[in-house]
Design a protein around this motif. Structure first.
Motif, PDB file in Angstrom:
ATOM      1  N   ASN A   1       0.861  -1.185   0.000  1.00 17.34           N
ATOM      2  CA  ASN A   1       0.000   0.000   0.000  1.00 17.34           C
ATOM      3  C   ASN A   1       0.895   1.232   0.000  1.00 17.34           C
ATOM      4  O   ASN A   1       1.485   1.575   1.025  1.00 17.34           O
TER       5      ASN A   1
ATOM      6  N   GLU B   1       0.059   4.179  -0.025  1.00 17.66           N
ATOM      7  CA  GLU B   1      -0.618   5.298   0.644  1.00 17.66           C
ATOM      8  C   GLU B   1      -0.734   6.510  -0.283  1.00 17.66           C
ATOM      9  O   GLU B   1      -0.618   7.653   0.137  1.00 17.66           O
TER      10      GLU B   1
ATOM     11  N   CYS C   1      -6.630   2.937  -1.634  1.00 12.92           N
ATOM     12  CA  CYS C   1      -5.596   3.477  -0.743  1.00 12.92           C
ATOM     13  C   CYS C   1      -6.162   4.601   0.110  1.00 12.92           C
ATOM     14  O   CYS C   1      -5.430   5.507   0.536  1.00 12.92           O
TER      15      CYS C   1
ATOM     16  N   THR D   1       1.906  -1.337   4.320  1.00 12.99           N
ATOM     17  CA  THR D   1       2.624  -0.075   4.134  1.00 12.99           C
ATOM     18  C   THR D   1       4.126  -0.287   4.313  1.00 12.99           C
ATOM     19  O   THR D   1       4.567  -1.281   4.904  1.00 12.99           O
TER      20      THR D   1
ATOM     21  N   THR E   1      -3.912   0.936  -7.152  1.00 16.02           N
ATOM     22  CA  THR E   1      -4.239   2.259  -6.637  1.00 16.02           C
ATOM     23  C   THR E   1      -5.192   3.030  -7.540  1.00 16.02           C
ATOM     24  O   THR E   1      -5.574   4.146  -7.213  1.00 16.02           O
TER      25      THR E   1
END
Length: 380
Positions: free
Chosen positions: A132, A134, A146, A155, A174
């Motif tokens: 991830n 982010e 995300c 993460t 994403t």
């Protein structure tokens, strides 16, 4: 290309035009040819397995969200089978290891839980971890993988001290219906946070996930090519993409008819198709599907609110205008109804599902499946 004759299509029906599907597949194949990447069909968007033999002539296989999709891909296409699930069920996982080529894990704990099952399998399976970054530019939070407190992926801070022995690939997802400029910006973040991981000798592949609108008019394919080649050459890895919508984009139609009219301040037409049952993304996304020959409200002389036959007050497809007054039994053809339609429809209110049809490149309409009471009853 000559338009199919919609007057011969039973209503309501989804009908996918093989000629349009081939056009999309040729675009995707050209990306693979120019980069050496592998593109998979994401079945969560399009699972019309009648076309799997055709899709398999162009693409490298299927990706699944669980056991049933994995089984469908293995049986009907028979090429590479990949799977990702946020958390695997033990009984289903023991079946997945008998048919999958790649298994992507959502957490380190899931990988640790099932690592032994993978190692004991007679099948050679590539294990990956979903990361991830982010970072996402998806505006509709319902579809943002995300978003804040997302349940998807690991993460960077949690990967630094993790035991990744046996992990040979990373996966990130994403995007949603976006152009390659978004991918380019996403990769900048992915490299900032995970280059150290991609540089590991054990990492053999990187999966860019889905959401790439590659076959949309105006999509920047050259930037996609550049992104793929950059990651491939920088880290010496195989790159995978797993679009779903791009395979079936603008290839399908939902043919419906007008049942009746009402006027409680606005003229409304009630159809034999439902937003809630047959095209739920109209309400979830939300969006307004195009209808052949129709315009925006007030654009043409006669404007109607189009609604479905369910008891849900909000079962409204949208407001459309026409050059002529609509009539009972008149057919309306909704565009771009191949993806996220058949895979998401439902029988709320006992509403029957649309038939599934294929329009072949030879100009033949094939009614592949008609639904009825037993289909409704068997789900209950």
């Amino acid at each position: 290309m000559e338009m199919m004759d919609f007057s011969i299509v039973p209503t309501p029906s989804y009908v996918v035009d093989e000629r349009l599907l081939i056009q999309n597949l040729e675009v995707l194949k050209s990306v693979m040819d120019r980069t050496g990447c592998k593109i998979l069909l994401a079945q969560k968007a399009f699972s019309m397995y009648y076309f799997y033999p055709l899709i398999g002539k162009y693409l490298c296989g299927t990706t699944a969200s669980g056991l049933h999709e994995a089984m469908l891909g293995a049986k009907e296409m028979g090429k590479e089978v990949h799977v990702f699930n946020p958390a695997y069920d033990k009984e289903e996982f023991e079946k997945l290891v008998t048919i999958c080529d790649h298994i992507v894990f959502n957490t380190i704990s899931q990988y640790e839980k099932y690592k032994g099952v993978v190692e004991a399998s007679e099948r050679k399976i590539g294990c990956g971890i979903r990361v991830n970054p982010e970072y996402s530019e998806v505006e509709v939070e319902l579809y943002n993988p995300c978003g804040e407190s997302s349940r998807f992926g690991v993460t960077a801070d949690k990967l630094k001290n993790a035991d990744l022995t046996g992990i040979e690939g990373i996966h990130f997802h994403t995007m949603c219906e976006q152009n390659s400029d978004v991918l380019e910006r996403t990769l900048t973040v992915v490299e900032e946070k995970f280059a150290w991981l991609m540089e590991k000798q054990e990492i053999k592949w990187v999966n860019f996930g889905g959401g790439h609108h590659i076959t949309r008019p105006g999509y920047d394919i050259e930037t996609l090519i550049s992104c793929i080649n950059h990651i491939k050459e920088t880290y010496d890895v195989q790159v995978y993409l797993e679009p779903g919508e791009a395979i079936a984009l603008n290839t399908g139609f939902l043919v419906a008819k007008v049942l009746d009219f009402n006027d409680n301040g606005k003229k409304s037409a009630i159809l034999n198709t439902s937003a809630a049952c047959h095209m739920p993304d109209v309400l979830e996304m939300p969006y307004r599907p195009e209808i052949i020959g129709a315009g925006l409200p007030g654009e043409k002389e006669y404007t109607y609110v189009l609604g479905g036959p369910t008891c849900l007050s909000g079962d409204i497809i949208g407001e459309y205008s026409f050059d002529h007054p609509l009539k009972e039994e008149e057919r309306l053809v909704f565009c771009d109804m191949a993806h996220y339609s058949m895979v998401k429809n439902n029988t709320f209110n006992g509403i029957n599902l649309p038939s599934i049809c294929a329009y072949t490149k030879e100009g033949e309409l094939k009614v592949l499946h008609k639904f009825g009471f037993e289909d409704f009853k068997s789900r209950l």
